[in-house]
Design a protein around this motif. Sequence first.
Motif, short mmCIF file in Angstrom:
data_model
loop_
_atom_site.label_atom_id
_atom_site.label_comp_id
_atom_site.label_asym_id
_atom_site.label_seq_id
_atom_site.Cartn_x
_atom_site.Cartn_y
_atom_site.Cartn_z
N UNK A 141 0.82 -1.22 0.00
CA UNK A 141 0.00 0.00 0.00
C UNK A 141 0.86 1.27 0.00
N UNK A 142 2.11 1.15 0.43
CA UNK A 142 2.97 2.33 0.61
C UNK A 142 3.04 3.26 -0.61
N UNK A 143 3.34 2.71 -1.82
CA UNK A 143 3.47 3.64 -2.96
C UNK A 143 2.18 4.35 -3.34
N UNK A 144 1.05 3.85 -2.83
CA UNK A 144 -0.25 4.46 -3.18
C UNK A 144 -0.73 5.43 -2.11
N UNK A 145 0.06 5.60 -1.05
CA UNK A 145 -0.39 6.43 0.07
C UNK A 145 0.08 7.87 -0.10
N UNK A 146 -0.90 8.78 -0.08
CA UNK A 146 -0.57 10.20 -0.29
C UNK A 146 -0.12 10.85 1.01
N UNK A 147 -0.67 10.41 2.13
CA UNK A 147 -0.33 11.00 3.43
C UNK A 147 -0.14 9.88 4.44
N UNK A 161 8.99 5.72 12.41
CA UNK A 161 10.24 5.14 11.90
C UNK A 161 9.95 3.78 11.26
N UNK A 162 9.09 2.99 11.90
CA UNK A 162 8.74 1.68 11.33
C UNK A 162 8.02 1.85 10.00
N UNK A 163 7.12 2.84 9.94
CA UNK A 163 6.33 3.08 8.73
C UNK A 163 7.26 3.47 7.58
N UNK A 164 8.23 4.32 7.89
CA UNK A 164 9.20 4.72 6.86
C UNK A 164 9.98 3.50 6.36
N UNK A 165 10.31 2.61 7.30
CA UNK A 165 11.03 1.38 6.91
C UNK A 165 10.19 0.51 5.98
N UNK A 166 8.86 0.58 6.15
CA UNK A 166 7.97 -0.22 5.29
C UNK A 166 7.77 0.43 3.92
N UNK A 210 7.01 3.97 3.48
CA UNK A 210 6.22 5.21 3.47
C UNK A 210 7.18 6.40 3.53
N UNK A 211 6.72 7.56 3.11
CA UNK A 211 7.60 8.72 3.04
C UNK A 211 7.09 9.83 3.96
N UNK A 212 8.02 10.46 4.66
CA UNK A 212 7.73 11.64 5.50
C UNK A 212 6.53 11.42 6.42
N UNK A 213 6.56 10.33 7.14
CA UNK A 213 5.45 10.03 8.04
C UNK A 213 5.36 11.08 9.15
N UNK A 214 4.18 11.65 9.30
CA UNK A 214 3.97 12.66 10.35
C UNK A 214 3.55 11.97 11.65
N UNK A 215 3.96 12.53 12.77
CA UNK A 215 3.57 11.94 14.06
C UNK A 215 2.38 12.69 14.63
N UNK A 216 1.29 11.96 14.86
CA UNK A 216 0.10 12.51 15.52
C UNK A 216 -0.34 11.51 16.57
N UNK A 217 -0.22 11.84 17.87
CA UNK A 217 -0.57 10.86 18.91
C UNK A 217 -2.03 10.43 18.82
N UNK A 218 -2.31 9.29 19.45
CA UNK A 218 -3.68 8.81 19.52
C UNK A 218 -4.55 9.85 20.22
N UNK A 219 -5.77 9.99 19.76
CA UNK A 219 -6.69 10.92 20.40
C UNK A 219 -7.41 10.17 21.53
#
Lengths: 366, 146
Positions: free
Chosen positions: A123-129, A139-144, A146-155
């Motif tokens: 799914x990574x190459x198809x993910x816009x955000x 960091x794990x997501x980038x390893x999978x 994904x690019x420039x993963x933003x950090x937003x804590x759980x609500x």
Amino acid sequence: MRIDQLVPSFARHDAISNHVLQVRRVLRDAGFQSDIWFEMVDDRLNGEARSYLECPPTPDRDRLLVYHASTQSPMAAWLEDVATAGQPVASDYHNVTPSRYFARWEPPAARSMYQARRELVRLAPHTALAVADSAYNAAEFDELGYRNTAVCPLLVDLDEYHAPPDAKTLERLRRQRDVGGHHWLFVGRVAPNKCQHDVIAAFAVYRRLFDARARLTLVGGPTSPHYLWALEEMITELELADSVEMRERVPFSELLAYFGVADLFVCLSEHEGFCVPILEAMELGVPVLAYAAAAVTDTVKEAGVLLTDKDPLVVACAADDLLTDHDRRATLVDLGRRRAAGFALENTSRQFLQTLNGWLATRSET
Amino acid sequence: MSIDATPPSTVRLIAAEERLSAVAPGYLFRARQAARRLAVSDLASTDARAALAAVDELAVIDLNVPTRSQMRVGRIVKVAVKRLVGWYLGYFGRQVSSLGQAVSHLGAILVDRTEQLEAGASDLEAEVARLSARVERLEHLPPGRG
């Protein structure tokens, strides 16, 4: 603009499902249209969402589909298809437990976790955000891929934790406390990565060394029944049957009662994507003693005792140090409350919305 | 740095260990062993040997069914059922264990063979790279040399 969320499992009192409901509130308050689509649902939440199979697959540039990634799901392949056709897709990563933790206990679950990561890679190459709820997850997501993963804590709505605890449970626990002895608590699914076996071993040593009347409560339903049975055997083997209580299904008000009497929250988990129960403990004034692993280090920061060694003797001595030094304990409780305040719903909601608006602004520029 | 700056000192740990040995000889060892038995190995999740180790462990069927229950009646019923079907479970379990061990043995042979082939392939790759470099060098030599 419509922003819909897709969540594989939508259940009550589940951290990800609560996050999804809060995100929908934030989005609707900000003027977006927003719905939730699930693969599996708890009947009690059925009115809040619909099956993703009913979600229109036709690409729509004025719609963003946000996928909450935490497990294997056919939703990932469905999203891959609609994204390939031109539908903007975002992924919010809550972590997938590495399969090696389950390989020995629950091979089908291990296989499912392995597949989940493979789905995310596709799914990574198809993910816009890409969004993740901790720096560790990012960091794990980038390893999978994904690019420039933003950090937003759980609500998490921490105000809910100040509701009255279950009176009957609280009374029972207070009666136990009146006899003497400190009360250790850990909250989390019974799963090998959460390492309840290390908590039991440390508690066993602590009890023999420092506090013969100490008690331990492990709250959490079993993700791995085989691991649960092994824990039960371990409790018997270490002669702890009278001092360790395992509670599988605990209503929220009873959970509050356990936090209400706990002297110490002990987390020796090896793999956590965020660890909401640590936040709960800090909010409710229970000092935290934790093993510095995965996202736990980031969630706790300076507001708890973080250990790099979880040998039973080390943990037992660290627990005793913390429980007998009243000034240090008070400082940690205070730091914990302040740390939890940083995760107040208004802060995390604002952060989520800022990330989303930032992406939307970049998109409109291009 | 977020890690606690004051973990228990070595002196404190040694003193605590000595005290525990005096009040409950062997208990620390038992606690450590019990925790170690349930711990997860450090092998990577995609490692074939890790997967094989899991098959190996699961290939032995545990016939000692847990009978713990929060209700006394529940425990009595579980113990009774365990005794009633023990002979059947034993017969069935031994066959499943044998099958599991045979599969594990097959897995071990296949992993060994795969590792041998991988080692052979990397030797061949190195040889091809060496020969390619040589061919390239020869191609760049002035005419009449080499």
